[in-house]
Design a protein around this motif. Sequence first.
Motif, mmCIF file in Angstrom:
data_model
loop_
_atom_site.group_PDB
_atom_site.id
_atom_site.type_symbol
_atom_site.label_atom_id
_atom_site.label_comp_id
_atom_site.label_asym_id
_atom_site.label_seq_id
_atom_site.Cartn_x
_atom_site.Cartn_y
_atom_site.Cartn_z
ATOM 1 N N LEU A 94 5.135 -29.375 -17.583
ATOM 2 C CA LEU A 94 6.349 -28.898 -16.902
ATOM 3 C C LEU A 94 5.988 -28.009 -15.722
ATOM 4 C CD1 LEU A 94 8.974 -27.978 -19.660
ATOM 5 C CD2 LEU A 94 9.265 -29.600 -17.792
ATOM 6 N N TYR A 95 5.072 -27.093 -15.955
ATOM 7 C CA TYR A 95 4.639 -26.206 -14.878
ATOM 8 C C TYR A 95 3.950 -27.003 -13.780
ATOM 9 C CZ TYR A 95 2.013 -22.675 -12.312
ATOM 10 O OH TYR A 95 1.494 -21.900 -11.306
ATOM 11 N N ALA A 96 3.049 -27.901 -14.160
ATOM 12 C CA ALA A 96 2.329 -28.695 -13.166
ATOM 13 C C ALA A 96 3.287 -29.526 -12.327
ATOM 14 C CB ALA A 96 1.315 -29.598 -13.868
ATOM 15 N N HIS A 97 4.282 -30.113 -12.970
ATOM 16 C CA HIS A 97 5.254 -30.944 -12.253
ATOM 17 C C HIS A 97 6.088 -30.100 -11.286
ATOM 18 C CE1 HIS A 97 8.157 -34.142 -11.549
ATOM 19 N NE2 HIS A 97 9.127 -33.310 -11.882
ATOM 20 N N SER A 98 6.447 -28.899 -11.703
ATOM 21 C CA SER A 98 7.336 -28.061 -10.889
ATOM 22 C C SER A 98 6.606 -27.299 -9.796
ATOM 23 C CB SER A 98 8.060 -27.050 -11.788
ATOM 24 O OG SER A 98 8.833 -27.694 -12.761
ATOM 25 N N GLU A 99 5.390 -26.835 -10.087
ATOM 26 C CA GLU A 99 4.714 -25.910 -9.183
ATOM 27 C C GLU A 99 3.483 -26.484 -8.478
ATOM 28 O OE1 GLU A 99 6.041 -23.104 -8.499
ATOM 29 O OE2 GLU A 99 7.539 -22.997 -10.090
ATOM 30 N N VAL A 100 2.732 -27.360 -9.148
ATOM 31 C CA VAL A 100 1.456 -27.801 -8.598
ATOM 32 C C VAL A 100 1.597 -29.060 -7.750
ATOM 33 C CG1 VAL A 100 -0.894 -28.521 -9.143
ATOM 34 C CG2 VAL A 100 0.210 -26.730 -10.500
ATOM 35 N N GLU A 101 2.381 -30.018 -8.233
ATOM 36 C CA GLU A 101 2.508 -31.269 -7.503
ATOM 37 C C GLU A 101 3.128 -31.081 -6.128
ATOM 38 O OE1 GLU A 101 4.555 -34.058 -9.962
ATOM 39 O OE2 GLU A 101 3.000 -34.056 -11.522
ATOM 40 N N GLN A 102 3.865 -29.984 -5.958
ATOM 41 C CA GLN A 102 4.512 -29.716 -4.670
ATOM 42 C C GLN A 102 3.713 -28.733 -3.810
ATOM 43 O OE1 GLN A 102 7.125 -31.657 -4.618
ATOM 44 N NE2 GLN A 102 7.013 -32.039 -6.826
ATOM 45 N N ALA A 103 2.543 -28.296 -4.305
ATOM 46 C CA ALA A 103 1.860 -27.178 -3.652
ATOM 47 C C ALA A 103 0.797 -27.584 -2.642
ATOM 48 C CB ALA A 103 1.220 -26.287 -4.719
ATOM 49 N N GLY A 104 0.650 -28.864 -2.379
ATOM 50 C CA GLY A 104 -0.360 -29.280 -1.414
ATOM 51 C C GLY A 104 -1.641 -29.687 -2.096
ATOM 52 N N ARG A 105 -2.758 -29.636 -1.383
ATOM 53 C CA ARG A 105 -4.007 -30.203 -1.878
ATOM 54 C C ARG A 105 -5.010 -29.161 -2.353
ATOM 55 N NH1 ARG A 105 -5.206 -35.119 2.461
ATOM 56 N NH2 ARG A 105 -3.235 -36.223 2.114
ATOM 57 N N ASP A 106 -4.590 -27.906 -2.528
ATOM 58 C CA ASP A 106 -5.549 -26.906 -2.993
ATOM 59 C C ASP A 106 -5.886 -27.092 -4.465
ATOM 60 O OD1 ASP A 106 -2.985 -26.218 -3.739
ATOM 61 O OD2 ASP A 106 -3.339 -24.046 -3.607
ATOM 62 N N ILE A 107 -5.016 -27.797 -5.209
ATOM 63 C CA ILE A 107 -5.227 -28.064 -6.634
ATOM 64 C C ILE A 107 -5.129 -29.578 -6.846
ATOM 65 C CG2 ILE A 107 -4.275 -27.800 -8.961
ATOM 66 C CD1 ILE A 107 -5.324 -25.238 -8.174
ATOM 67 N N ALA A 108 -6.009 -30.105 -7.678
ATOM 68 C CA ALA A 108 -5.925 -31.515 -8.071
ATOM 69 C C ALA A 108 -5.662 -31.586 -9.573
ATOM 70 C CB ALA A 108 -7.225 -32.240 -7.730
ATOM 71 N N LEU A 109 -4.697 -32.404 -9.966
ATOM 72 C CA LEU A 109 -4.418 -32.667 -11.370
ATOM 73 C C LEU A 109 -5.105 -33.980 -11.743
ATOM 74 C CD1 LEU A 109 -0.623 -31.759 -11.432
ATOM 75 C CD2 LEU A 109 -2.526 -30.384 -12.305
ATOM 76 N N VAL A 110 -6.026 -33.910 -12.684
ATOM 77 C CA VAL A 110 -6.864 -35.060 -13.014
ATOM 78 C C VAL A 110 -6.547 -35.511 -14.438
ATOM 79 C CG1 VAL A 110 -9.217 -35.937 -13.070
ATOM 80 C CG2 VAL A 110 -8.652 -34.003 -11.586
ATOM 81 N N PRO A 111 -6.326 -36.815 -14.670
ATOM 82 C CA PRO A 111 -6.095 -37.288 -16.047
ATOM 83 C C PRO A 111 -7.257 -36.893 -16.966
ATOM 84 C CG PRO A 111 -5.584 -39.021 -14.462
ATOM 85 C CD PRO A 111 -6.232 -37.910 -13.689
ATOM 86 N N PHE A 112 -6.928 -36.308 -18.116
ATOM 87 C CA PHE A 112 -7.936 -35.821 -19.058
ATOM 88 C C PHE A 112 -7.672 -36.435 -20.426
ATOM 89 C CE2 PHE A 112 -9.127 -32.358 -22.133
ATOM 90 C CZ PHE A 112 -10.488 -32.613 -22.098
ATOM 91 N N ARG A 113 -8.710 -37.013 -21.008
ATOM 92 C CA ARG A 113 -8.600 -37.694 -22.305
ATOM 93 C C ARG A 113 -7.440 -38.681 -22.295
ATOM 94 N NH1 ARG A 113 -9.428 -33.101 -27.063
ATOM 95 N NH2 ARG A 113 -11.546 -32.421 -26.511
#
Length: 310
Positions: free
Chosen positions: A249-268
Amino acid sequence: MDKPRLPTLRQLEYFRALADAGNFRKAAERVGVSQPSLSQQIVNLEDTLGAALVERGRSGAVLTAAGREVRARIDAILDEVAALAGLAEHTRAGLAGTYRLGASATFGPYLLPSVVRRLHAEHPELRLFIRDGQPSALLDDLRAGRLDLVLTQLPVLSSDFTVTRLFREPLQLAVAGDHRLAEKINVEDADLAGETLLVLSNGFSLHAQLVELAREMKTTLRQDYEGSSLDALRQMVAMNMGITLLPALYAHSEVEQAGRDIALVPFRRGRVMRSIGLVTRRSARIPPVFAEVIREVVRTGFAKVLHPES
């Protein structure tokens, strides 16, 4: 045979306030009466029970052994009376009244706006006071009667509470945008060996889960800093100070819209989850509509992010 005298609810409420405050003046302020009125009610309660409940001295009010026994029973008595009054109100007018809800700060701000809108639309007489915070503090407030229900990560292990499982939330691996893993299609444990894992402080339920994952993944826990918020963890990850696992929920709301400073990588392959539930005092009678509405909001509004529990 004469019927035994019984304490009044007012006497029990005043005594609870005195036991918790440890001081007659502060207790009187809490219940909104004068100090002499409260003191007289305590004397009346002691006369009714035939036992001294309080040692009175310059340092305040100290409970006697009998007073401690009485204090231990009062919450359950007053909870049952409140539940009875609440049942009558709900029978007369449907769901109404004021409830106090605590929610973990790691997902409450992202889920609750949708829940509140639906509750207000379907039950306009309902009032809901909401407080976010660390689960450990919220559960203490629930146990003490300062909250009526708490939305938090599970497990919650206490015989004082009733737990209703609501949904599962994936945890997503977050790395800096220029990290060596940022472009991987999927990350497994072996890819993380030697990495530094950032975690929240231990007041959050997520702390214990991440500590256990760190052991499984053979990553190093950052010992000199534990994040006070998910925002703090995100900023540290962006500076390549370590990696972390963020709730979806946090990643969807805050990280996906925050640009390229953070990458969300599929884990397991998305199999790492945390379980979220609604916790109430076992002695309380909370209408099931709260759990029902949350499940429906998850099903209709967050189907791509969350997994409802059956």
